[in-house]
Design a protein around this motif. Sequence first.
Motif, mmCIF file in Angstrom:
data_model
loop_
_atom_site.group_PDB
_atom_site.id
_atom_site.type_symbol
_atom_site.label_atom_id
_atom_site.label_comp_id
_atom_site.label_asym_id
_atom_site.label_seq_id
_atom_site.Cartn_x
_atom_site.Cartn_y
_atom_site.Cartn_z
ATOM 1 N N THR A 15 42.369 -43.980 -9.105
ATOM 2 C CA THR A 15 43.046 -43.413 -10.034
ATOM 3 C C THR A 15 42.496 -43.515 -11.308
ATOM 4 O O THR A 15 42.395 -42.767 -12.401
ATOM 5 N N LEU A 16 41.907 -44.861 -11.585
ATOM 6 C CA LEU A 16 41.181 -45.312 -13.214
ATOM 7 C C LEU A 16 39.810 -44.197 -12.981
ATOM 8 O O LEU A 16 39.411 -43.654 -14.094
ATOM 9 N N LEU A 17 39.155 -43.991 -11.785
ATOM 10 C CA LEU A 17 37.925 -43.176 -12.153
ATOM 11 C C LEU A 17 38.446 -41.819 -12.251
ATOM 12 O O LEU A 17 37.637 -41.146 -13.145
ATOM 13 N N LEU A 18 39.608 -41.189 -11.930
ATOM 14 C CA LEU A 18 39.877 -39.898 -12.190
ATOM 15 C C LEU A 18 40.510 -39.700 -13.549
ATOM 16 O O LEU A 18 40.208 -38.818 -14.115
ATOM 17 N N ASP A 19 40.825 -40.638 -13.980
ATOM 18 C CA ASP A 19 41.439 -40.836 -15.464
ATOM 19 C C ASP A 19 40.633 -41.100 -16.489
ATOM 20 O O ASP A 19 40.804 -40.463 -17.380
ATOM 21 N N VAL A 20 39.811 -42.005 -16.559
ATOM 22 C CA VAL A 20 38.783 -42.467 -17.445
ATOM 23 C C VAL A 20 37.490 -42.552 -17.079
ATOM 24 O O VAL A 20 36.641 -42.837 -18.044
ATOM 25 N N GLY A 21 37.080 -42.215 -15.878
ATOM 26 C CA GLY A 21 35.391 -42.510 -15.646
ATOM 27 C C GLY A 21 34.977 -43.745 -15.359
ATOM 28 O O GLY A 21 35.641 -44.751 -15.725
ATOM 29 N N THR A 23 32.593 -45.553 -16.767
ATOM 30 C CA THR A 23 32.099 -46.341 -17.759
ATOM 31 C C THR A 23 33.333 -47.188 -18.287
ATOM 32 O O THR A 23 33.166 -48.386 -18.947
ATOM 33 N N GLN A 24 34.446 -46.556 -17.932
ATOM 34 C CA GLN A 24 35.858 -47.472 -18.468
ATOM 35 C C GLN A 24 36.232 -48.344 -17.412
ATOM 36 O O GLN A 24 37.632 -49.015 -17.881
ATOM 37 N N VAL A 25 36.046 -48.070 -16.234
ATOM 38 C CA VAL A 25 36.579 -49.070 -15.196
ATOM 39 C C VAL A 25 36.096 -50.445 -15.239
ATOM 40 O O VAL A 25 34.783 -50.611 -15.186
ATOM 41 N N ASP A 107 26.936 -43.258 -10.672
ATOM 42 C CA ASP A 107 26.484 -43.278 -12.024
ATOM 43 C C ASP A 107 24.784 -43.796 -11.920
ATOM 44 O O ASP A 107 24.070 -43.632 -13.021
ATOM 45 N N GLY A 108 24.398 -44.055 -10.583
ATOM 46 C CA GLY A 108 22.905 -44.308 -10.535
ATOM 47 C C GLY A 108 22.635 -45.929 -10.948
ATOM 48 O O GLY A 108 21.428 -46.237 -10.851
#
Length: 178
Positions: A15-21, A23-25, A107-108
Motif C-alpha cells: 500500500t505504501l509503495l503504491l501510494d508514496v513510492g 523513497t518515502q517508505v 530502486d537499484g
Amino acid sequence: MASDTRDRILDALETLLLDVGVTQVTLEAVAGVAGVSKGGLLYHFPSKESLLASMVRRLGERSDQYLADAVAQGRTVSETYLQSPIGEGAPEISIYRSMLASMRSADGQHDEVQQAIADVMRSWDAGLLAEFDDPVQAEIVRLAGDGLYLAALLGLPDPDPDLHRRVVHRLLGTDPAN
C-alpha cells in the motif's frame, strides 16, 4: 497468527509503495499502516531490504500458484503468460498489485530485492521453454508477455481485444477459430 501478521505487514508495504513510492517508505510507516509495533515488524523482517525482498518473494509464490491453477484448468503456460494482465478475478488483481508495488521497490539500492524481482520475472521460463521446440519462439512469447504486463503496469491503454487474440494465436501457432 504469525503468517497473518507477516501478510498484514507485506500488504501495508505494498500500500505504501503504491501510494508514496519507495523513497518515502520507512519501517515505522509500514509498522503504522500494518498496526504493529516497529519491534513486531523487525521480528519478522530484520531490515528494509528483507521486508522488500519478502514482498517480492510472496509475489513469486502467488504467481507460481496462479500458473499451477491455470495449467490444472487446461491452459498452457504460454496462453497464461500472454493473457491480458488484468483479469476479472481476485488472483489477477492481487498479483497485479503486488507486481506494481514490487516494481516500485526496484530502486537499484537493494541487491536482494533486485535478485528477487529477477527471479520472479524469469520464473515461468522453464514452462515456456518446455512448450516450444524453438527456444527463440519461447523467448519471443516471454518478451511479448513482459511487454503486455509492463504496458498494464504503466497504465497504457489495453490492446484491442480482437487484435490481442490474433497476436496470441499467431505467436502460439494455434487456430484463431477456437
